[in-house]
Design a protein around this motif. Structure first.
Motif, PDB file in Angstrom:
ATOM      1  N   ARG A 140       0.927  -1.301   0.201  1.00 18.25           N
ATOM      2  CA  ARG A 140       0.082  -0.011   0.187  1.00 18.25           C
ATOM      3  C   ARG A 140       0.797   1.237  -0.002  1.00 18.25           C
ATOM      4  O   ARG A 140       0.502   2.394  -0.702  1.00 18.25           O
ATOM      5  CB  ARG A 140      -1.093   0.003   1.225  1.00 18.25           C
ATOM      6  CG  ARG A 140      -2.009  -0.887   1.047  1.00 18.25           C
ATOM      7  CD  ARG A 140      -3.038  -0.694   2.228  1.00 18.25           C
ATOM      8  NE  ARG A 140      -3.510   0.711   2.088  1.00 18.25           N
ATOM      9  CZ  ARG A 140      -4.185   1.113   3.117  1.00 18.25           C
ATOM     10  NH1 ARG A 140      -4.467   0.637   4.286  1.00 18.25           N
ATOM     11  NH2 ARG A 140      -4.921   2.291   3.001  1.00 18.25           N
ATOM     12  N   TYR A 141       1.898   1.286   0.892  1.00 16.71           N
ATOM     13  CA  TYR A 141       3.003   2.485   0.715  1.00 16.71           C
ATOM     14  C   TYR A 141       3.447   3.038  -0.682  1.00 16.71           C
ATOM     15  O   TYR A 141       3.228   3.914  -1.098  1.00 16.71           O
ATOM     16  CB  TYR A 141       4.128   2.043   1.648  1.00 16.71           C
ATOM     17  CG  TYR A 141       4.842   3.369   1.804  1.00 16.71           C
ATOM     18  CD1 TYR A 141       4.563   4.481   2.662  1.00 16.71           C
ATOM     19  CD2 TYR A 141       6.258   3.318   0.742  1.00 16.71           C
ATOM     20  CE1 TYR A 141       5.739   5.534   2.563  1.00 16.71           C
ATOM     21  CE2 TYR A 141       7.160   4.325   0.818  1.00 16.71           C
ATOM     22  CZ  TYR A 141       6.710   5.454   1.640  1.00 16.71           C
ATOM     23  OH  TYR A 141       7.621   6.471   1.818  1.00 16.71           O
ATOM     24  N   PHE A 142       3.750   1.574  -1.609  1.00 13.40           N
ATOM     25  CA  PHE A 142       4.425   2.132  -2.766  1.00 13.40           C
ATOM     26  C   PHE A 142       3.418   2.197  -3.967  1.00 13.40           C
ATOM     27  O   PHE A 142       3.321   2.630  -4.877  1.00 13.40           O
ATOM     28  CB  PHE A 142       5.377   1.015  -3.126  1.00 13.40           C
ATOM     29  CG  PHE A 142       6.759   1.007  -2.541  1.00 13.40           C
ATOM     30  CD1 PHE A 142       7.370   1.846  -2.588  1.00 13.40           C
ATOM     31  CD2 PHE A 142       6.987  -0.114  -1.519  1.00 13.40           C
ATOM     32  CE1 PHE A 142       8.684   2.067  -1.975  1.00 13.40           C
ATOM     33  CE2 PHE A 142       8.272  -0.017  -0.943  1.00 13.40           C
ATOM     34  CZ  PHE A 142       8.843   1.078  -0.947  1.00 13.40           C
ATOM     35  N   THR A 143       1.950   1.706  -3.666  1.00  8.60           N
ATOM     36  CA  THR A 143       0.823   1.871  -4.711  1.00  8.60           C
ATOM     37  C   THR A 143      -0.132   2.736  -4.505  1.00  8.60           C
ATOM     38  O   THR A 143      -0.956   2.907  -5.080  1.00  8.60           O
ATOM     39  CB  THR A 143       0.319   0.554  -4.839  1.00  8.60           C
ATOM     40  OG1 THR A 143      -0.328  -0.069  -3.744  1.00  8.60           O
ATOM     41  CG2 THR A 143       1.326  -0.725  -5.169  1.00  8.60           C
ATOM     42  N   GLU A 144      -0.134   3.111  -3.271  1.00  7.30           N
ATOM     43  CA  GLU A 144      -1.202   4.485  -3.025  1.00  7.30           C
ATOM     44  C   GLU A 144      -0.671   5.699  -2.620  1.00  7.30           C
ATOM     45  O   GLU A 144      -0.063   5.814  -1.412  1.00  7.30           O
ATOM     46  CB  GLU A 144      -2.099   3.745  -1.785  1.00  7.30           C
ATOM     47  CG  GLU A 144      -2.881   2.564  -2.007  1.00  7.30           C
ATOM     48  CD  GLU A 144      -3.696   2.032  -0.818  1.00  7.30           C
ATOM     49  OE1 GLU A 144      -4.064   2.876  -0.172  1.00  7.30           O
ATOM     50  OE2 GLU A 144      -4.041   0.931  -0.873  1.00  7.30           O
ATOM     51  N   PRO A 145      -0.439   6.470  -3.793  1.00 10.95           N
ATOM     52  CA  PRO A 145       0.162   7.577  -3.171  1.00 10.95           C
ATOM     53  C   PRO A 145      -0.053   8.688  -2.141  1.00 10.95           C
ATOM     54  O   PRO A 145       0.895   9.355  -1.645  1.00 10.95           O
ATOM     55  CB  PRO A 145      -0.244   8.377  -4.790  1.00 10.95           C
ATOM     56  CG  PRO A 145      -0.422   7.360  -5.618  1.00 10.95           C
ATOM     57  CD  PRO A 145      -1.090   6.165  -4.948  1.00 10.95           C
ATOM     58  N   GLU A 146      -1.602   8.541  -1.692  1.00  9.58           N
ATOM     59  CA  GLU A 146      -1.867   9.254  -0.579  1.00  9.58           C
ATOM     60  C   GLU A 146      -1.433   8.896   0.591  1.00  9.58           C
ATOM     61  O   GLU A 146      -1.124   9.507   1.470  1.00  9.58           O
ATOM     62  CB  GLU A 146      -3.563   9.264  -0.522  1.00  9.58           C
ATOM     63  CG  GLU A 146      -3.959   7.779  -0.348  1.00  9.58           C
ATOM     64  CD  GLU A 146      -4.377   7.084  -1.493  1.00  9.58           C
ATOM     65  OE1 GLU A 146      -5.255   6.215  -1.444  1.00  9.58           O
ATOM     66  OE2 GLU A 146      -3.642   7.544  -2.585  1.00  9.58           O
ATOM     67  N   VAL A 147      -1.064   7.508   0.655  1.00  8.28           N
ATOM     68  CA  VAL A 147      -0.426   6.707   1.823  1.00  8.28           C
ATOM     69  C   VAL A 147       1.133   7.309   2.176  1.00  8.28           C
ATOM     70  O   VAL A 147       1.614   7.713   3.020  1.00  8.28           O
ATOM     71  CB  VAL A 147      -0.692   5.242   2.025  1.00  8.28           C
ATOM     72  CG1 VAL A 147      -0.025   4.837   3.018  1.00  8.28           C
ATOM     73  CG2 VAL A 147      -1.992   5.008   2.070  1.00  8.28           C
ATOM     74  N   GLN A 148       1.698   7.163   0.813  1.00  9.71           N
ATOM     75  CA  GLN A 148       3.139   7.614   0.641  1.00  9.71           C
ATOM     76  C   GLN A 148       3.300   8.947   1.121  1.00  9.71           C
ATOM     77  O   GLN A 148       4.256   9.336   1.877  1.00  9.71           O
ATOM     78  CB  GLN A 148       3.576   7.186  -0.659  1.00  9.71           C
ATOM     79  CG  GLN A 148       5.185   7.327  -0.725  1.00  9.71           C
ATOM     80  CD  GLN A 148       5.562   6.826  -2.237  1.00  9.71           C
ATOM     81  OE1 GLN A 148       4.585   6.743  -3.216  1.00  9.71           O
ATOM     82  NE2 GLN A 148       6.619   5.830  -2.302  1.00  9.71           N
TER      83      GLN A 148
END
Length: 282
Positions: A140-148
């Motif tokens: 999720r960190y690498f595929t969800e820009p809002e999380v990153q």
């Protein structure tokens, strides 16, 4: 006054900045004491907490069913679990490797990986859902820009003009690296990474921002010194040395964390960590 910023790793979604500081600070001070230095008071330390970004919302009734092998998504989640399995098997004799004969009741490769990891030091005692959840947080960190972006912003808010050291564990080292690259105006910081997966190509390294060029990652401008510490049996830090990928200025050190190779506490109590922190604070 925040002199030291701590950045946690995976599977911290049910905690908070105060509980993490309470757990980390005694171990951090033990490492300082072993290095012959004084200890840090609580006001000198802050935590860049982002675990809540992965916390699932509450549900009525019995809640969501636990994750199992069928929930593992192809791609990064699957590949992470398989890489952890291979690393754990290489480091621990009691962990059967991918080449070991599979049991009839666990024909699927992911299920075999989960079964094997349950015998490893890092994942011992964790349910399948927790192991899958750990891989999912990385995905999720690498595929969800809002999380990153949100994780990086949490770190940016924790850094002050008095900050001299960032200590980052596991996935937190990725958050720290990317935030440092995104804030070249910060100055004269020491970065201490513990159990870092930053140099794991194909899974982490190639997904970093900024994107590595010709096999080499950019040096984070605010960092005047970078000390990377890894246990030889740490299955998450698959590549123990960062210097070949991030530059010869990285000082790679090895420690022995005993049975809990990836646990942050033995990393913090290590004399090597204490010395690096003491020199930065001095």
């Amino acid at each position: 006054m925040t002199r030291v910023v701590l950045v946690h790793g995976i599977a911290q979604q049910l905690k908070g900045p105060e509980s993490i500081a309470e757990a980390w600070l005694p171990s951090l001070n033990d490492g300082l004491a072993l290095s012959g230095s004084g200890t840090l008071p609580r006001p000198d330390v802050s935590v860049a907490f982002y675990g809540d970004l992965f916390r699932r919302p509450g549900h009525r009734g019995l809640g969501e069913p636990p994750l199992d092998a069928s929930d593992v998504e192809p791609g990064l989640e699957n590949d992470l679990l398989l890489s952890w399995w291979q690393a754990a098997a290489d480091a621990e004799a009691r962990v059967p490797g991918p080449d070991a004969p599979g049991r009839l009741r666990t024909p699927r490769i992911v299920q075999r990986a989960l079964n094997a990891l349950s015998h490893s030091a890092f994942f011992s005692g964790l349910a399948e859902g927790a192991m899958i959840g750990s891989a999912r947080q990385v995905r999720r960190y690498f595929t969800e820009p809002e999380v990153q972006q949100a994780a990086g912003e949490r770190l940016a808010r924790a850094v002050t003009g008095e900050t001299t050291v960032i200590v980052a564990h596991s996935l937190g080292s990725v958050v720290a690296y990317e935030a440092l690259c995104a804030h070249p105006q910060w100055q004269d910081l020491t970065l201490i990474t513990l159990g870092s997966p930053l140099a794991v190509r194909g899974l982490v390294f190639d997904r970093l921002r900024p994107t590595p060029h010709e096999g080499a990652a950019r040096w984070p401008v605010p960092v005047k010194r970078w000390v990377n510490i890894a246990d030889h049996g740490d299955a998450v830090a698959l590549v123990k040395e960062l210097a070949p990928s991030f530059g010869t200025r990285v000082q790679d050190l090895a420690v022995d964390n005993g049975a809990h190779a990836h646990d942050v506490r033995p990393y913090l109590t290590a004399r090597e960590t204490g010395l690096a922190l003491a020199e930065a604070l001095a």
